[in-house]
Scaffold this active site. Structure first.
Site, PDB file in Angstrom:
ATOM      1  N   HIS A 187      -2.392  10.461  -0.187  1.00 17.97           N
ATOM      2  CA  HIS A 187      -2.494   9.102  -0.668  1.00 17.97           C
ATOM      3  C   HIS A 187      -2.489   9.093  -2.189  1.00 17.97           C
ATOM      4  CE1 HIS A 187      -3.944   4.969  -0.606  1.00 17.97           C
ATOM      5  NE2 HIS A 187      -3.668   4.974   0.675  1.00 17.97           N
TER       6      HIS A 187
ATOM      7  N   GLU B  25       0.825  -1.217   0.000  1.00 20.56           N
ATOM      8  CA  GLU B  25       0.000   0.000   0.000  1.00 20.56           C
ATOM      9  C   GLU B  25       0.858   1.265   0.000  1.00 20.56           C
ATOM     10  OE1 GLU B  25      -2.932   0.176   3.147  1.00 20.56           O
ATOM     11  OE2 GLU B  25      -3.517   2.216   2.604  1.00 20.56           O
TER      12      GLU B  25
ATOM     13  N   ASP C  68       4.725 -14.085  12.012  1.00 22.70           N
ATOM     14  CA  ASP C  68       3.384 -14.625  11.785  1.00 22.70           C
ATOM     15  C   ASP C  68       2.401 -13.474  12.030  1.00 22.70           C
ATOM     16  OD1 ASP C  68       0.905 -15.858  11.864  1.00 22.70           O
ATOM     17  OD2 ASP C  68       1.676 -17.660  12.824  1.00 22.70           O
TER      18      ASP C  68
ATOM     19  N   LYS D 235      -7.077  -0.234  11.924  1.00 21.89           N
ATOM     20  CA  LYS D 235      -6.490  -0.629  10.636  1.00 21.89           C
ATOM     21  C   LYS D 235      -5.291   0.270  10.343  1.00 21.89           C
ATOM     22  CE  LYS D 235      -5.872  -1.024   6.013  1.00 21.89           C
ATOM     23  NZ  LYS D 235      -4.970  -0.215   5.166  1.00 21.89           N
TER      24      LYS D 235
HETATM   25  P1  NAD Z   1      10.253 -22.663  16.633  1.00 23.86           P
HETATM   26  O1  NAD Z   1       9.412 -23.891  16.561  1.00 23.86           O
HETATM   27  O2  NAD Z   1      11.232 -22.489  15.539  1.00 23.86           O
HETATM   28  O3  NAD Z   1      10.920 -22.670  18.063  1.00 23.86           O
HETATM   29  C1  NAD Z   1      11.844 -21.716  18.457  1.00 23.86           C
HETATM   30  C2  NAD Z   1      13.023 -22.425  19.044  1.00 23.86           C
HETATM   31  O4  NAD Z   1      14.122 -21.524  19.130  1.00 23.86           O
HETATM   32  C3  NAD Z   1      12.804 -22.906  20.451  1.00 23.86           C
HETATM   33  O5  NAD Z   1      12.486 -24.253  20.465  1.00 23.86           O
HETATM   34  C4  NAD Z   1      14.122 -22.673  21.165  1.00 23.86           C
HETATM   35  O6  NAD Z   1      14.771 -23.884  21.451  1.00 23.86           O
HETATM   36  C5  NAD Z   1      14.983 -21.954  20.153  1.00 23.86           C
HETATM   37  N1  NAD Z   1      15.677 -20.753  20.665  1.00 23.86           N
HETATM   38  C6  NAD Z   1      16.948 -20.399  20.358  1.00 23.86           C
HETATM   39  N2  NAD Z   1      17.283 -19.243  20.962  1.00 23.86           N
HETATM   40  C7  NAD Z   1      16.206 -18.845  21.667  1.00 23.86           C
HETATM   41  C8  NAD Z   1      15.924 -17.692  22.468  1.00 23.86           C
HETATM   42  N3  NAD Z   1      16.853 -16.724  22.709  1.00 23.86           N
HETATM   43  N4  NAD Z   1      14.688 -17.583  23.004  1.00 23.86           N
HETATM   44  C9  NAD Z   1      13.746 -18.517  22.778  1.00 23.86           C
HETATM   45  N5  NAD Z   1      13.959 -19.631  22.045  1.00 23.86           N
HETATM   46  C10 NAD Z   1      15.184 -19.789  21.473  1.00 23.86           C
HETATM   47  O7  NAD Z   1       9.373 -21.358  16.671  1.00 23.86           O
HETATM   48  P2  NAD Z   1       8.215 -20.936  17.660  1.00 23.86           P
HETATM   49  O8  NAD Z   1       8.533 -19.526  18.009  1.00 23.86           O
HETATM   50  O9  NAD Z   1       7.990 -21.899  18.785  1.00 23.86           O
HETATM   51  O10 NAD Z   1       6.912 -20.999  16.719  1.00 23.86           O
HETATM   52  C11 NAD Z   1       6.683 -19.995  15.768  1.00 23.86           C
HETATM   53  C12 NAD Z   1       6.094 -20.615  14.532  1.00 23.86           C
HETATM   54  O11 NAD Z   1       4.901 -21.338  14.832  1.00 23.86           O
HETATM   55  C13 NAD Z   1       5.706 -19.579  13.530  1.00 23.86           C
HETATM   56  O12 NAD Z   1       6.230 -19.940  12.269  1.00 23.86           O
HETATM   57  C14 NAD Z   1       4.171 -19.653  13.502  1.00 23.86           C
HETATM   58  O13 NAD Z   1       3.681 -19.290  12.242  1.00 23.86           O
HETATM   59  C15 NAD Z   1       3.920 -21.088  13.840  1.00 23.86           C
HETATM   60  N6  NAD Z   1       2.597 -21.466  14.391  1.00 23.86           N
HETATM   61  C16 NAD Z   1       1.680 -20.559  14.797  1.00 23.86           C
HETATM   62  C17 NAD Z   1       0.460 -20.981  15.340  1.00 23.86           C
HETATM   63  C18 NAD Z   1      -0.518 -19.954  15.839  1.00 23.86           C
HETATM   64  O14 NAD Z   1      -0.157 -18.796  15.973  1.00 23.86           O
HETATM   65  N7  NAD Z   1      -1.763 -20.320  16.178  1.00 23.86           N
HETATM   66  C19 NAD Z   1       0.192 -22.339  15.464  1.00 23.86           C
HETATM   67  C20 NAD Z   1       1.179 -23.248  15.048  1.00 23.86           C
HETATM   68  C21 NAD Z   1       2.376 -22.818  14.543  1.00 23.86           C
END
Ligand code: NAD
Length: 437
Positions: free
Chosen positions: A383, A84, A284, A268
């Site tokens: 805009h 946009e 996300d 928005k």
């Molecule tokens: P991820 O599964 O990649 O996990 C992150 C990992 O990073 C952790 O397991 C941890 O071991 C590691 N890590 C390394 N350094 C870290 C630090 N300093 N702090 C914290 N962790 C650290 O990612 P996630 O964040 O668990 O999940 C995010 C993903 O899940 C996104 O892609 C999202 O789209 C997806 N998702 C979203 C939903 C929802 O929002 N309803 C549902 C399912 C999946």
């Protein structure tokens, strides 16, 4: 990487793309090929094919940098990806108005909620009480599942239980909330894994059947509050005095507080800035969107996420935004997406807290810019001027013809693609004649 010595880049928008890159590389201390990460084709097909299903290509959006931001005293470049026109210009303009104080932020700990549903409990109140009594044991079990997160200072921090139904098609229903400090991760996968691992134990304690186990995107325990103060002198426009603009913006804020139809558009405008940063940094954004709007409705009425008040001193406005912002600087798409990694580098966002602060500041900035435009000349003039420039380029205008075609389009009040082509054809013809000896 050290923060840029300044984000106040006067006339940045007038530079060509290569010159903009050159200045940013120098300011952000990036390697000379830093922007290869956002060149066409930078996301290889085979990488994209590993990210989602049924891939047949990659999809590009303009990648840009909003300037002039100071966030918590730090000069900050704010990466944005968005289709946009005017969001980047508007936020840069509002960030300039907020200088030299800039935006200040306050964040809660990055605590996400995991839900474990238990159904078919004969006595739901007793089930919930049993879960509350078992909290130390359940938390200890949860912590044992994520020792590395605990080493980083995060991990499960609390558990509570609520009765959702005492009888009905699913019998007595209780939901246990596991609160998990996810540190620098957004945490969805992390929390889902924990909930799945604990579900049977939780169901056993509550004497029911394990139902759903997944995070809640209403992350009301993981919020950012952003504040800024804008002086009247900054609010003034060519046609309106600062105090008048100040009063009009405060009235526009009250309008949003009184009316969900207005509050939706107000929010928005906030999400314009927030989502542009989320997209650029590989977050996300659906999760943040879902959480933001649920949070806006928590009182039972849909409310604005940011409000503006006239300052008691009688000069200027105070703006304040509070919203949930579940973002991560590790995990998710970040390990594979080169553009998202570049965006985090440019922003100097090495922790989830810092990234959430920038997203919130971008949201408050776009909100201010929209309200100021609405309170003065209306939103369409600026805009349409930017839209006209886009159409002029799409019609094939280059060099100074871009501005000339855009100016004529904007002045005509008919900012359309076919008129852009007509104007370009006419101006190009006269251009050639003028340049002929
Ligand atoms: P991820 O599964 O990649 O996990 C992150 C990992 O990073 C952790 O397991 C941890 O071991 C590691 N890590 C390394 N350094 C870290 C630090 N300093 N702090 C914290 N962790 C650290 O990612 P996630 O964040 O668990 O999940 C995010 C993903 O899940 C996104 O892609 C999202 O789209 C997806 N998702 C979203 C939903 C929802 O929002 N309803 C549902 C399912 C999946």
């Amino acid at each position: 990487m050290a923060p840029p010595r300044t984000s106040r880049l006067t006339g940045f928008y007038k530079l060509g793309v290569l010159e903009r890159r050159r200045r940013l590389l120098e300011l952000a201390g990036l390697p000379a090929d830093g922007f290869a990460a956002v060149d066409p084709g930078a996301l290889p097909l085979e990488v994209a094919d590993g990210m989602i299903e049924n891939v047949v290509g990659t999809y590009a959006l303009p990648f840009s940098v909003a300037v002039n931001f100071i966030v918590d005293g730090i000069e900050t470049l704010v990466p944005m990806a968005i289709e946009e026109p005017s969001v980047v210009a508007a936020s840069s303009n509002a960030a300039r108005m907020a200088r030299p104080r800039g935006f200040t932020t306050a964040l809660t700990a990055p605590v996400m909620i995991g839900q474990i549903q238990v159904t078919h409990i004969a006595d739901a109140e007793a089930g919930a009480a049993a879960l509350r009594a078992a909290t130390p044991e359940l938390l200890a079990a949860a912590r044992r599942l994520v020792p590395r997160l605990a080493e980083r200072g995060g991990g499960p921090v609390a558990l509570d239980a609520r009765v959702l139904a005492t009888s009905g098609p699913d019998g007595g229903v209780v939901v246990a909330h596991l609160h998990v400090d996810c540190r620098d991760a957004m945490g969805a996968n992390l929390v889902n894994t924990l909930c799945e691992a604990l579900a049977d134990k939780v169901a056993g304690i509550a004497r029911g059947r394990a139902g759903l186990r997944i995070l809640s995107n209403l992350t009301d325990g993981r919020t950012v509050t952003v504040r800024c103060t804008i002086d009247d002198a900054q609010l003034a426009s060519d046609d309106a005095a600062g105090p008048d603009v100040r009063r009009a913006i405060a009235a526009a804020s009250r309008f949003a507080e009184l009316d969900p139809y207005r509050a939706t558009t107000h929010n928005k405008g906030i999400m314009n800035g927030v989502d542009a940063v989320l997209l650029a940094t590989g977050q996300d954004w659906r999760a943040v969107e879902a959480g933001a709007h649920a949070f806006a409705s928590l009182s039972g009425a849909y409310r604005p996420l940011a409000v503006w008040r006239e300052r008691a001193s009688g000069d200027g406005l105070d703006g304040e935004l509070t919203m949930p912002l579940a973002v991560g600087t590790v995990g998710g798409a970040l390990h594979v997406h080169p553009g998202a990694r570049l965006a985090l580098e440019l922003a100097g966002a090495h922790t989830a807290d810092r990234l959430a602060a920038l997203c919130g500041a971008a949201g408050l900035a776009t909100n201010l810019a929209a309200l100021r435009a609405l309170a003065t000349e209306g939103i369409q003039r600026g805009h349409m001027a930017l839209h006209a420039r886009g159409l002029a380029k799409a019609a094939g205008a280059t060099g100074d013809l871009v501005e000339r075609v855009a100016a004529e389009l904007a002045a005509s009040g008919d900012v359309k693609a076919d008129l852009a082509r007509e104007v370009l054809a006419r101006l190009s013809a006269s251009h050639v004649v003028k340049e002929s000896p």
